[in-house]
Write an enzyme that holds these catalytic residues in place. Structure first.
Site, PDB file in Angstrom:
ATOM      1  N   LYS A   1       0.845  -1.194   0.000  1.00 66.30           N
ATOM      2  CA  LYS A   1       0.000   0.000   0.000  1.00 66.30           C
ATOM      3  C   LYS A   1       0.876   1.237   0.000  1.00 66.30           C
ATOM      4  O   LYS A   1       1.802   1.339   0.800  1.00 66.30           O
ATOM      5  CB  LYS A   1      -0.892   0.020   1.256  1.00 66.30           C
ATOM      6  CG  LYS A   1      -1.843   1.205   1.307  1.00 66.30           C
ATOM      7  CD  LYS A   1      -3.032   0.939   0.436  1.00 66.30           C
ATOM      8  CE  LYS A   1      -3.950   2.144   0.335  1.00 66.30           C
ATOM      9  NZ  LYS A   1      -3.430   3.189  -0.554  1.00 66.30           N
TER      10      LYS A   1
ATOM     11  N   LYS B   1       4.755   1.932   8.819  1.00 65.20           N
ATOM     12  CA  LYS B   1       3.603   2.750   9.183  1.00 65.20           C
ATOM     13  C   LYS B   1       2.330   1.907   9.296  1.00 65.20           C
ATOM     14  O   LYS B   1       1.553   2.048  10.247  1.00 65.20           O
ATOM     15  CB  LYS B   1       3.412   3.853   8.136  1.00 65.20           C
ATOM     16  CG  LYS B   1       2.440   4.949   8.511  1.00 65.20           C
ATOM     17  CD  LYS B   1       2.280   5.964   7.394  1.00 65.20           C
ATOM     18  CE  LYS B   1       3.597   6.587   6.981  1.00 65.20           C
ATOM     19  NZ  LYS B   1       3.411   7.641   5.966  1.00 65.20           N
TER      20      LYS B   1
ATOM     21  N   LYS C   1       5.282   1.974  -2.830  1.00 69.04           N
ATOM     22  CA  LYS C   1       5.424   3.379  -3.212  1.00 69.04           C
ATOM     23  C   LYS C   1       5.784   3.458  -4.680  1.00 69.04           C
ATOM     24  O   LYS C   1       6.456   2.566  -5.217  1.00 69.04           O
ATOM     25  CB  LYS C   1       6.525   4.065  -2.397  1.00 69.04           C
ATOM     26  CG  LYS C   1       6.302   5.564  -2.232  1.00 69.04           C
ATOM     27  CD  LYS C   1       5.148   5.839  -1.272  1.00 69.04           C
ATOM     28  CE  LYS C   1       4.957   7.315  -1.011  1.00 69.04           C
ATOM     29  NZ  LYS C   1       3.921   7.563   0.001  1.00 69.04           N
TER      30      LYS C   1
ATOM     31  N   THR D   1      -4.631  12.797   7.065  1.00 66.67           N
ATOM     32  CA  THR D   1      -3.240  12.828   7.535  1.00 66.67           C
ATOM     33  C   THR D   1      -3.043  13.954   8.540  1.00 66.67           C
ATOM     34  O   THR D   1      -2.428  13.755   9.602  1.00 66.67           O
ATOM     35  CB  THR D   1      -2.264  12.982   6.357  1.00 66.67           C
ATOM     36  OG1 THR D   1      -2.512  11.956   5.401  1.00 66.67           O
ATOM     37  CG2 THR D   1      -0.827  12.866   6.843  1.00 66.67           C
TER      38      THR D   1
ATOM     39  N   SER E   1      -7.260   5.473   4.059  1.00 61.14           N
ATOM     40  CA  SER E   1      -7.162   4.748   2.794  1.00 61.14           C
ATOM     41  C   SER E   1      -7.602   3.301   2.986  1.00 61.14           C
ATOM     42  O   SER E   1      -8.266   2.713   2.122  1.00 61.14           O
ATOM     43  CB  SER E   1      -5.723   4.786   2.266  1.00 61.14           C
ATOM     44  OG  SER E   1      -5.427   6.038   1.707  1.00 61.14           O
TER      45      SER E   1
END
Length: 411
Positions: A66, A90, A102, A186, A345
């Site tokens: 992710k 994370k 990423k 965030t 998300s």
């Protein structure tokens, strides 16, 4: 030391503190897969340009990879590898059933038209399509990408699969499978983490002053949520520099000004300051919400904040961490503090799989609960191993990955 090697410094400290099995450590230290692609794009003037893109999948131990996709001239292999590693940690700290991924494309989106961006975006998805999917790797927005870019990606991937595929990507617009609460997630998470830090440090939020570096999506929402909780936001910055007012800013007026001018500079009653001056202000909370590598050995000794809550990925170098430890500055690390985005998300992904959507209130409540739980887990781990919060966060992440790896027979 490159960015990826720097990112592994606190992980090594965590391995030592918790006596992690060397086999597990060796696997976690490197990405499972890194893909480099080249995307030919017909530009508006008729010329052909080939863009280079990347997708790194650091881990799928806990679930699908992710992570976001960024468009920027500085994108490189080392950067996406590092960011995918941070995403793995994370997600593990947040307790999500994800690994880290990423992606990015080397480009300057400010110099490209919407049509050029769309053609490049669709070409990127065509190239990486065999390696992504709702149960394999789930992209999302990042630097210089947004809901529109995610919509193009979803449409292109749906065409490739010949079926509607909203669950393969998050950060989509509302009405296209996007989730309520995602835009502010965030920034909200940064503030939830800061509020929990203030509790353990016995600081009254209504007496707290805050400096926020960066006024993009993360920084602007961070500032607004701090103000909403009674904190005095005294300094902010964007790419052109910073502004300061010891009496605090009215965030509604400031946001309206920014929407009109696209800059913080010139805001009435504000003193213009440099980025360096903002980082050195004597505030309760410093929230770096811009780029990585902002707090280094060169400026760490000048930082006078009581605590640092990291909204950006990797804003602090290991050398700066040593200085903060000596000065007694409480640091809430990025892999804990900015986990709100990936948490929501995850909610979006779940809603897409079920085709059932939650209200904004439900999303905010669920996110807040999960982030409070994550903070408590990291804080208690820091006391257990007598380490700082960054190393403790890596201890939590490594522990979350090591057990499934061993049970699955990966090592």
């Amino acid at each position: 030391m490159d960015l990826f090697e720097m990112a592994k410094v606190p992980m090594a400290a965590a391995e030592k503190a918790m006596n992690l099995d060397p086999g597990a450590a060796a696997i976690i230290a490197e990405p499972e897969r890194v893909l480099e692609v080249h995307i030919p794009v017909r530009m508006d003037d008729g010329s052909l340009k080939v863009f280079t893109g990347f997708r790194a999948q650091h881990s799928t131990v806990l679930g699908p990879a992710k992570g976001g996709v960024r468009y920027h001239p500085s994108v490189c292999l080392d950067e996406v590898k590092t960011l995918s590693f941070w995403m793995t940690c994370k997600c593990a700290v947040a307790g999500l059933p994800y690994g880290g991924g990423k992606g990015g494309i080397i480009c300057d989106p400010q110099k490209m038209s919407q049509r050029e961006l769309e053609r490049m975006t669709r070409g990127y998805i065509d190239r990486i399509a065999p390696c992504i999917g709702e149960k394999l790797d789930i992209p999302a927005p990042d630097m210089n990408t947004n809901g529109q870019v995610m919509a193009w990606m979803m449409d292109e991937y749906s065409k490739i699969k010949n079926q509607y595929e909203p669950g393969f990507i998050t950060g989509k617009p509302l009405g296209m499978g996007g989730s309520e609460g995602r835009t502010a997630a965030t920034g909200l998470g940064v503030v939830v983490a800061a509020m929990e830090a203030m509790k353990v440090k016995k600081i009254d939020p209504k007496k707290a002053t805050v400096a926020v570096q960066g006024y993009g999506n993360v920084g602007s929402w961070t500032a607004k949520h701090f103000a909403k909780r009674g904190c005095k936001v005294v300094a902010l910055s964007d790419i052109k520099g910073g502004i300061y007012n010891p009496k605090g800013f009215d965030m509604k007026k400031l946001d309206a000004y920014y929407e009109k001018k696209r800059t913080l500079h010139g805001f009435p009653g504000a003193k213009e300051i440099t980025n360096a001056e903002l980082l050195a202000l004597p505030v309760t909370v410093l929230a770096p919400c811009a780029m990585e590598l902002q707090l280094t050995k060169d400026n760490a000794d000048k930082v006078r904040a009581k605590m640092i809550v990291e909204g950006a990925n990797g804003p602090t170098t290991p050398d700066a961490d040593k200085v903060f430890d000596k000065k007694g500055i409480f640091v809430v690390p990025d892999i804990l503090a900015n986990g709100g985005g990936v948490t929501v998300s995850y909610f979006e992904w779940v809603q897409n799989l079920y085709r059932y959507f939650w209200t904004e209130k439900e999303v905010v409540e669920k996110q807040t609960e999960m982030m409070k739980r994550a903070f408590k887990n990291v804080y208690e781990t820091s006391k257990k191993y007598k380490v700082n919060m960054r190393v403790a966060a890596y201890c939590v992440a490594l522990n979350a990955m090591a057990m499934p790896m061993k049970m699955r027979g990966i090592y």
